[in-house]
Structure formats: C-alpha cells, structure tokens
Design an enzyme around this catalytic site. Structure first.
Site, PDB file in Angstrom:
ATOM      1  N   SER A 140      23.769 -53.070 118.004  1.00 53.54           N
ATOM      2  CA  SER A 140      22.454 -52.844 118.574  1.00 53.54           C
ATOM      3  C   SER A 140      21.807 -54.178 118.953  1.00 53.54           C
ATOM      4  O   SER A 140      22.381 -54.945 119.726  1.00 53.54           O
ATOM      5  CB  SER A 140      21.610 -52.036 117.585  1.00 53.54           C
ATOM      6  N   ASP A 178      25.733 -42.454 123.256  1.00 51.56           N
ATOM      7  CA  ASP A 178      24.651 -43.288 122.737  1.00 51.56           C
ATOM      8  C   ASP A 178      23.505 -43.237 123.734  1.00 51.56           C
ATOM      9  O   ASP A 178      23.496 -43.947 124.737  1.00 51.56           O
ATOM     10  CB  ASP A 178      25.133 -44.727 122.547  1.00 51.56           C
ATOM     11  N   HIS A 182      24.642 -43.568 118.200  1.00 52.12           N
ATOM     12  CA  HIS A 182      24.434 -45.004 117.962  1.00 52.12           C
ATOM     13  C   HIS A 182      25.086 -45.388 116.630  1.00 52.12           C
ATOM     14  O   HIS A 182      24.415 -45.612 115.626  1.00 52.12           O
ATOM     15  CB  HIS A 182      22.928 -45.269 117.947  1.00 52.12           C
TER      16      HIS A 182
END
Length: 640
Positions: free
Chosen positions: A193, A303, A334
């Site tokens: 991320s 995602d 995610h």
C-alpha cells in the site's frame, strides 16, 4: 602425507589473507542451494536508530527534516562484514500498524525498536541482511509533515538510500554523527500500500544504491488512485489521509493540508501540477525512465482500494524499458502475498531468492523462471511467461438495440439512451432485461466454451449529450451461477487462529503469524471489469473540453485490468451507465446520454486457445437476476 599438504596450504593461505576483523567475526554469509542461510543470531542482533537529514523542510520550521530510521542488523556486521539492506518505509507504524494483524513498533527503554512489525527482520537478519523500518516524514518519530506522495514523501525516502551510500548525513540520538560503515549500500525497498508506493516513488528518482523494489498493492500515480479520466472518487482525500497518518497535534501541519486542498483540482477532476508531482510513471520528481532497480510487483485484480490500473500502467511502462521484473497477480482485494491462501511458504522463499539475487549476487536462476504467477480461481494459480497472458487477442463485442451483445455491428442509426444519475453498481446490474432510465444493458447468449480475459478491456462509445458533459460507466459482467473469490468480505480472506512461523523470535518479537483462507461465495453474477470517464476529459486529462450538445463524439477509455475466466454456459454482459456511486462521490450531471450503437463497442483481450469465432444470441431477451444484496467492498477508500 603428500596428499594433505595442498589442503593444509589452502587453509593457511585463507587464514593469511583474511583481515583480522574477518578472522574474528565468527559467522559469515553462507549460501546453500541458491539461498543465504540463517547463520547469524537474531537474539544478539544490533538494534539501533538514527536520524537522517533530508533535503526538504516540509513543516516550514526553517530546518531540514530528519527521517527516523530504526535498524536491526547482524552483530557481526561492520567494516569487516558489510551487509545489504531491506527497507520498509511506512507512515503507519504508530496508527493502523502493518500487516494483517496490525503490528506497530514497540520500543525499549533506550528508544530502540524491540519489536519490528512483520517478518522481514525475523527471517532476513539471520541470513545476512540489515532491516530498516523507516518512519515516513511527518509520521511517527520523523520530523516534518506528510504531503501524500509529494516532495517530502519522495525525498525523505531517497535520503535514507543516500545515507547508506555515504551521500547524506545522519546523527544518533545523542547528536553524534552516524555512519553506515556496516553496509554494502545495496538496498531494497518493500511494502504494501503506502509503503510500496514509497518504493515506487524512490525508484523513480533513479537513486544510486537502490537495487530492487517490491511494491505490493502500491500506487504508481496518485491521480489514478483518486481519479479515473476526470471522474473523482472522493473529495479532499489527500488532506484527510495526511491528517490520519500524522499523529502530531492537528495545527502543526494544517497549513500543508490546506495547501493540498487548494491545489488538488477537486473542482474539475483534472490532472495538474499537484498530480504530476505525485506521478511516478511520468512525473515532476521522477519517472519510470529513471528506474535502475529491478521490480517485483504484487497486486490483485479486485483491489478497489489501490485500483489495479496502478500496477498495470506501471508494469507496462517497466516492460517498455526492459526493466528486470517479476509479478504476482491475485484475485483477493487489498491483501499482502504473505496472506495469499496456501502460498505463504512459497512467497517467503520467492522473496528470499529475489533478494539474494539482487542484493547478495546469488546466481539462483530466479530471473530465468516464468515471470508471472497468476491466480485464476480461488487459491488456484498458474505460472506464465508474462502478464497479461502472452498472445491474448482482442475481440470487439458490440451492443445492439435488442439488448444483445455480439461480434457484428448494430444496425445503422440504432441508439440507446440513459440519464447520468448517481447509481450503485448493484442497481446497475440488477434485472438487466428490464428497462431502467439510469442504464442500458446488453448480453451475449450462453457461451459455448470457457473464455479467459487477461489484460485491460477498452470501451469505445459514440455518444451525444443534452448537456456539456456526463460521467460514463462501463461494466463488463459475468452472468452465471458460480463459486468465486469473495473479495468483498474481509478483503477476501478469513484469518484463522492457527499460526506458522517465518524466521527466528525473541520474547519481544516473535516470527509467528496467523494463517488465512480465501473467502468464497456462490452468486449468479460477477462484475468483472469496470471503467469510468468524464466526457469532457475524453481528449485530455488536464484540459476539459465539453462535448457540444446534440453533437456526437467518440469517447474511448480503458477499464480497470482483470484476469478472469467466463465459464461455458455463462453470459457476458455490458452495462453502460452514468455516475457510479459505489466508487465516486460525484452526484451525476443529469445529462441524457444517447449512444450510437452502430459505432460503439468494448474490446476484450481473450487468451489464445479460446477463439471467439461467434457469440451465440438468445432468441428471448435475457433478464438476469434480480437485485442482489452485495456487500459494499470494505475499507473502500482506506489506504493501509
């Protein structure tokens, strides 16, 4: 006796040429079966921290910001045994934490980290690496203010690489100089991320010493993270995220956040200098042409937090420049590959071999193996030469006025109309055989064979409006009962109580983590690909150009990428609508959209081996399932 003399001579020669530090150091880097071995004590490892001076003053206090760097390295490392470095730079070490279990840094009485989040330290330090957990500028124990992908974010991380290679200064907690005389300077950056985004950003500067990056679910363009062709996902997100990751008093960085709100062009959705600063493919601070590091990309096609066009555009740009690279493409949301069902051991070993090759120079063949691992069903993976699947061929699916979808153009002058209103995806795909003023839908007949989509579909529409602009949504849908990855629930995984361990532990920092399994659900449909555009941005992301009312114009854009198999007997659907309220906070323009069906299509890349000579057409209109109670994707705009 004569046979022993050569051996004794070799031992004596080795001892003679070894430096005193080497001779007394004890363990040395050891390689067996193409992998470094765990010969260094994790318990006895050196734990320390330094403050690296950056080149920015992001909090405007008149002093250059210092980056807090927490270090763990083998006790034997130093001038006589230099080791490479694995870096996880993050803004989350004192708020959301890292990993599936939300681990935060835990400090000892001396202010050093006693517990490093994730397994990297437990596993790699015993194998001859240093691991650095870096607090992004403006977060945790670093100076400054976060600027969400901008100058401070990028140059703070770059300064750490510069320090490791003798080009930047650092101090210890007592203010004395800190010199990285224990490292080779060869560095890797890894993270999921935001952490992986920082890896992309620093690599795009071309900094010397960064040998490889492993961006996981990472951003390559913050515009793509918050926009799609002029359509805004949510407003003033950069300032919100900056405030979230900065645990200092709110007033400290308010000026920086206000500046982001003023510059982010939320009033237009356009690409401007604010977004160009935060673009690592072709941006102001760096771009893909400067990347010197190899890249191991991991992302998932579902995602819808860091949407997959962030990896596909980055991957293509890397490929165009022949950057050494590898990729894993999953189907959850995610999720870190450490938590891909049934692949934890394989992930750790693959990462180990990747780092060994690029940082220790081990010739273990990893760059000669198939470049791509792809999940094609729940916990079902294949390897292939590259991604998208090589030799995928695009088929143009064309909508017709009778609601069918096929290979032949619709009759001349046939049209379909809908109104740009805010509508959820659940409503868009419900009862597709029933008229709905907010969308139009088209379906094939039952497929005679499996068709695997691999890559990025393209929507190509000819439309006219009764207002200057409208938001357009294109959804590619699989109609058919099947058990699929349920990426909407808990990101697609369920965390178990059982643990396994990767590396060595201490009382303060164990190497054990809970296992996971993939969530699945049986449903009558799946939205496979989705894409959005503001018609006034059809020619340019930076300059809006309204479509003259009542005049047809071509609007062509890429949907998000996918890798998905439509099963035999299922139907492929195309849904066209206005503003997608599931992913955009915009309200819709209210414009009436007329689609010239004879000059509209969606191009879909199908893998060679599933030829599409014809698409069957139903004699009766397919109605589709009624509205489903689909849960909204969790943490939709939360960037962890």
């Amino acid at each position: 006796m004569s046979q022993l003399r050569p051996a004794l001579f070799a031992v004596a020669l080795t001892m003679a040429i070894a430096t005193p530090a080497q001779a007394a150091a004890g363990p040395a880097i050891t390689i067996e079966n193409g992998r470094t071995q765990p010969v260094f004590s994790y318990t006895d490892a050196i734990r320390e921290h330094v403050y690296v001076e950056s080149t920015v003053d992001s909090d405007l206090d008149g002093a250059l910001d210092k980056v807090r760097v927490d270090i763990i390295r083998p006790k034997e490392s130093g001038p006589g045994l230099k080791v490479p470095v694995i870096i996880d730079e993050s803004p989350y070490y004192d708020n959301s934490g890292r990993g599936n279990e939300g681990e935060r840094k835990v400090y000892d009485a001396a202010g050093n980290v006693a517990k490093f989040p994730l397994f990297y330290d437990n596993y790699f330090v015993p194998r001859g690496y240093a691991v650095l957990n870096v607090d992004m500028l403006g977060t945790t124990r670093s100076d400054g203010c976060p600027d969400i992908g901008g100058k401070a974010d990028v140059l703070g991380g770059k300064a750490v690489i510069d320090w490791l290679n003798g080009r930047a200064n650092a101090v210890k907690a007592d203010g004395t100089p800190a010199v990285a005389d224990w490292t080779t300077g060869k560095s890797a950056m890894i993270g999921k991320s935001y952490d992986g985004t920082l890896a992309n950003a620093v690599a795009a500067t071309g900094v010397e010493g960064l040998k490889t990056i492993v961006p996981i679910s990472a951003i390559s363009s913050w515009y793509k993270y918050q926009r799609s062709n002029g359509v805004i996902y949510n407003y003033d997100y950069a300032s919100w995220l900056a405030n979230y990751v900065d645990t200092d008093p709110e007033d400290k960085c308010r000026q920086v956040r206000d500046k982001m709100d003023a510059e982010d062009a939320d009033d237009t959705g356009n690409y401007n200098a604010f977004w160009a600063e935060r673009d690592y493919i072709d941006g102001l601070l760096g771009d893909v042409s400067k990347v010197k590091a190899s890249v191991f990309v991991v992302h998932t096609v579902n995602d819808l937090n860091v949407k997959p066009d962030n990896f596909s555009a980055w991957w293509k740009a890397l490929a165009d420049r022949n950057v050494p690279r590898k990729i894993w493409v999953g189907q959850t949301q995610h999720v870190d590959p450490f938590d891909f069902d049934g692949r934890r051991d394989l992930w750790v070993d693959t990462l180990h071999r990747w780092f060994d090759h690029w940082l220790h120079g081990v010739r273990n063949g990893i760059t000669q193996e198939p470049r791509a691992d792809v999940e094609i069903g729940p916990a079902q993976w294949i390897t292939q030469r590259d991604w998208p699947a090589p030799f995928a061929l695009k088929a143009s699916l064309r909508p017709a006025s009778d609601g069918s979808l096929g290979l032949r153009p619709a009759a001349r002058n046939s049209t379909a109309t809908f109104t740009d209103v805010a509508m959820s995806e659940t409503d868009m795909v419900a009862d597709v055989g029933t008229a709905n003023t907010g969308r139009v839908a088209f379906t094939t007949g039952a497929l005679p064979l499996d068709l695997r989509l691999s890559g990025t579909p393209t929507a190509d529409l000819r439309v006219k409006l009764d207002k200057p602009t409208a938001n357009l949504t294109a959804l590619l849908v699989d109609f058919g009962e099947a058990t699929r990855v349920d990426w909407r629930r808990n990101q697609g995984i369920t965390t178990l109580t059982e643990e396994d361990c990767q590396g060595e532990s201490t009382a303060a920092d164990d190497a054990c983590y809970r296992k996971v399994v993939t969530n699945v659900a049986t449903r009558p449909l799946e939205i496979v690909a989705r894409g959005w555009i503001d018609v006034q941005n059809r020619d340019s992301l930076s300059q809006a150009k309204p479509l003259p009312t009542g005049t047809y114009g071509t609007v062509k854009w890429l949907t998000l990428p996918q890798d998905y198999t439509f099963r035999k007997g299922h139907r492929i659907g195309l849904v066209l609508a206005g503003t997608d309220s599931t992913y955009s906070d915009e309200t819709g323009t209210g414009a009436k959209v007329t689609v010239d069906l004879s000059k509209s299509s969606v191009s879909v890349p199908f893998v060679l081996g599933t030829p599409l000579a014809d698409v069957p057409k139903d004699t009766a209109r397919f109605r589709g399932p009624e509205k489903l109670d689909l849960p909204a994707p969790e943490n939709e705009f939360t960037f962890f």
